[in-house]
Motif scaffolding. Structure first.
Motif, mmCIF file in Angstrom:
data_model
loop_
_atom_site.group_PDB
_atom_site.id
_atom_site.type_symbol
_atom_site.label_atom_id
_atom_site.label_comp_id
_atom_site.label_asym_id
_atom_site.label_seq_id
_atom_site.Cartn_x
_atom_site.Cartn_y
_atom_site.Cartn_z
ATOM 1 N N LEU A 113 0.906 -1.232 -0.031
ATOM 2 C CA LEU A 113 -0.008 0.054 0.137
ATOM 3 C C LEU A 113 0.995 1.060 -0.036
ATOM 4 O O LEU A 113 1.375 1.669 0.982
ATOM 5 N N ARG A 114 1.051 1.768 -1.073
ATOM 6 C CA ARG A 114 2.028 2.794 -1.387
ATOM 7 C C ARG A 114 1.449 3.689 -2.625
ATOM 8 O O ARG A 114 0.820 3.389 -3.127
ATOM 9 N N LEU A 115 2.292 4.712 -2.919
ATOM 10 C CA LEU A 115 1.929 5.671 -4.018
ATOM 11 C C LEU A 115 2.619 5.382 -5.126
ATOM 12 O O LEU A 115 2.712 6.275 -5.845
ATOM 13 N N GLY A 123 -4.148 1.815 -16.109
ATOM 14 C CA GLY A 123 -4.732 1.719 -17.426
ATOM 15 C C GLY A 123 -6.136 2.427 -17.411
ATOM 16 O O GLY A 123 -6.649 2.817 -18.628
ATOM 17 N N ARG A 124 -6.811 2.771 -16.391
ATOM 18 C CA ARG A 124 -7.883 3.638 -16.332
ATOM 19 C C ARG A 124 -7.512 4.919 -16.045
ATOM 20 O O ARG A 124 -6.558 5.299 -15.364
ATOM 21 N N THR A 125 -8.468 5.821 -16.403
ATOM 22 C CA THR A 125 -8.492 7.356 -16.122
ATOM 23 C C THR A 125 -9.550 7.528 -15.355
ATOM 24 O O THR A 125 -10.472 6.781 -15.136
ATOM 25 N N ALA A 126 -9.629 8.774 -14.664
ATOM 26 C CA ALA A 126 -10.534 9.187 -13.924
ATOM 27 C C ALA A 126 -10.830 10.606 -13.611
ATOM 28 O O ALA A 126 -9.974 11.446 -14.121
ATOM 29 N N ARG A 127 -12.186 11.025 -13.469
ATOM 30 C CA ARG A 127 -12.379 12.483 -12.998
ATOM 31 C C ARG A 127 -13.226 12.521 -11.826
ATOM 32 O O ARG A 127 -14.033 11.564 -11.524
ATOM 33 N N SER A 147 -9.793 17.167 0.124
ATOM 34 C CA SER A 147 -10.554 16.070 -0.329
ATOM 35 C C SER A 147 -10.138 15.497 -1.987
ATOM 36 O O SER A 147 -10.079 14.294 -1.750
ATOM 37 N N LEU A 148 -9.993 16.345 -2.707
ATOM 38 C CA LEU A 148 -9.460 15.859 -3.829
ATOM 39 C C LEU A 148 -8.264 15.096 -3.903
ATOM 40 O O LEU A 148 -7.807 14.180 -4.489
ATOM 41 N N LYS A 149 -7.066 15.965 -3.044
ATOM 42 C CA LYS A 149 -5.737 15.253 -2.670
ATOM 43 C C LYS A 149 -6.063 13.977 -1.947
ATOM 44 O O LYS A 149 -5.388 12.834 -2.492
ATOM 45 N N LEU A 150 -6.975 13.669 -1.191
ATOM 46 C CA LEU A 150 -7.125 12.422 -0.415
ATOM 47 C C LEU A 150 -7.604 11.292 -1.616
ATOM 48 O O LEU A 150 -7.031 10.163 -1.528
ATOM 49 N N VAL A 151 -8.654 11.514 -2.332
ATOM 50 C CA VAL A 151 -9.127 10.592 -3.397
ATOM 51 C C VAL A 151 -7.802 10.119 -4.093
ATOM 52 O O VAL A 151 -7.632 9.098 -4.470
ATOM 53 N N ARG A 152 -7.190 11.290 -4.866
ATOM 54 C CA ARG A 152 -5.996 11.133 -5.835
ATOM 55 C C ARG A 152 -4.906 10.195 -5.044
ATOM 56 O O ARG A 152 -4.617 9.137 -5.810
ATOM 57 N N ARG A 153 -4.433 10.519 -4.010
ATOM 58 C CA ARG A 153 -3.273 9.946 -3.293
ATOM 59 C C ARG A 153 -3.611 8.700 -2.590
ATOM 60 O O ARG A 153 -2.767 7.538 -2.492
ATOM 61 N N SER A 154 -4.741 8.667 -2.053
ATOM 62 C CA SER A 154 -4.956 7.144 -1.203
ATOM 63 C C SER A 154 -5.999 6.171 -1.866
ATOM 64 O O SER A 154 -5.967 5.180 -1.269
ATOM 65 N N ILE A 155 -6.522 6.647 -3.021
ATOM 66 C CA ILE A 155 -7.648 5.593 -3.627
ATOM 67 C C ILE A 155 -7.107 5.509 -4.813
ATOM 68 O O ILE A 155 -6.644 4.451 -5.562
ATOM 69 N N PHE A 156 -7.146 6.492 -5.794
ATOM 70 C CA PHE A 156 -6.883 6.338 -7.517
ATOM 71 C C PHE A 156 -5.424 5.967 -7.671
ATOM 72 O O PHE A 156 -4.994 5.022 -8.426
ATOM 73 N N VAL A 157 -4.564 6.814 -7.383
ATOM 74 C CA VAL A 157 -3.079 6.412 -7.585
ATOM 75 C C VAL A 157 -2.609 5.120 -7.096
ATOM 76 O O VAL A 157 -1.914 4.325 -7.824
ATOM 77 N N PRO A 158 -2.634 4.717 -5.703
ATOM 78 C CA PRO A 158 -2.442 3.405 -5.324
ATOM 79 C C PRO A 158 -2.886 2.090 -6.178
ATOM 80 O O PRO A 158 -2.355 1.251 -6.602
ATOM 81 N N ALA A 159 -4.237 2.525 -6.792
ATOM 82 C CA ALA A 159 -4.830 1.665 -7.552
ATOM 83 C C ALA A 159 -4.186 1.534 -9.076
ATOM 84 O O ALA A 159 -4.688 0.645 -10.122
ATOM 85 N N GLY A 160 -3.428 2.382 -9.192
ATOM 86 C CA GLY A 160 -2.846 2.646 -10.837
ATOM 87 C C GLY A 160 -3.729 3.551 -11.709
ATOM 88 O O GLY A 160 -3.169 3.418 -13.002
ATOM 89 N N ILE A 161 -4.658 4.252 -11.243
ATOM 90 C CA ILE A 161 -5.596 5.204 -11.979
ATOM 91 C C ILE A 161 -4.760 6.200 -12.550
ATOM 92 O O ILE A 161 -4.557 6.935 -11.418
ATOM 93 N N GLY A 162 -4.915 6.790 -13.436
ATOM 94 C CA GLY A 162 -4.466 7.829 -13.802
ATOM 95 C C GLY A 162 -4.391 8.301 -15.472
ATOM 96 O O GLY A 162 -4.525 6.989 -16.234
ATOM 97 N N PRO A 163 -4.352 9.346 -15.970
ATOM 98 C CA PRO A 163 -4.435 10.499 -15.036
ATOM 99 C C PRO A 163 -5.882 10.777 -14.432
ATOM 100 O O PRO A 163 -6.645 10.186 -14.873
#
Length: 195
Positions: A113-115, A123-127, A147-163
């Motif tokens: 569990l890291r960034l 391979g997925r993107t998000a908004r 809140s935006l930073k939390l979702v990005r850093r703690s949920i989406f980025v560790p899951a590999g979602i981006g941008p």
């Protein structure tokens, strides 16, 4: 061929329409017009318990109705997370939903569990679309958009979602009907060019 899009509309009140409902519908309309397939998920319409311990999060049983949500996310190309800002963060119901759905082994490797972005949803993107009573620049620059930073850093980025892109709809208490329609048009355009 269009994208497979999952919209998680996180307003906890499904008894009457709110701005988030209208914006989610507009995004879905635009995405449909562009040939994308869209699935709308509303945690307020699902029954699931809140998790009460790290052991339950790591080793507990996922509620059956959320297994289908996980599969939809697994099959998606693009995710949209939409919610009103309450007390500086997402509503508790949405947080509880994300805790259930984002269990170790689904989106992230439980031993890493890291960034690093090495999760299984690469391979997925998000908004992220957040509505707030304060002006958008105040939320972003003065408050720092926690809140935006939390979702990005703690949920989406560790899951590999981006941008992960973000839209902040500010000053919601004072929006006129014309301003609401402008926001609906903007979300429709975002849905048409979902990425």
């Amino acid at each position: 061929m269009g994208l497979r899009i999952v919209i998680v509309q996180g307003h906890p009140d499904c008894r009457r329409p709110h701005l988030c409902h209208m914006l989610a519908d507009a995004y879905a309309e635009g995405a449909g017009e562009a040939g994308h397939s869209v699935e709308l998920v509303e945690p307020a319409r699902l029954a699931f318990p809140l998790l009460s311990s790290p052991a339950e999060w790591r080793h507990g049983t996922l509620p059956p109705q959320l297994e289908a949500v996980q599969e939809s996310i697994r099959q998606a190309d693009h995710l949209v997370l939409m919610y009103p800002l309450w007390l500086g963060d997402m509503p508790a119901m949405l947080k509880g939903f994300l805790e259930q759905v984002s269990r170790p082994g689904f989106a992230v490797n439980p031993s890493a569990l890291r960034l690093s972005g090495d999760g299984s949803l690469r391979g997925r993107t998000a908004r992220i679309v957040v509505s707030t009573q304060v002006a958008a620049p105040v939320y972003r620059w003065l408050h720092g958009a926690p809140s935006l930073k939390l979702v990005r850093r703690s949920i989406f980025v560790p899951a590999g979602i981006g941008p992960v892109r973000a839209t902040v709809v500010g000053s919601t208490d004072g929006l006129s009907e014309e301003e609401v329609e402008r926001w609906r048009a903007r979300l429709r355009r975002l849905g048409q060019r979902a990425r």
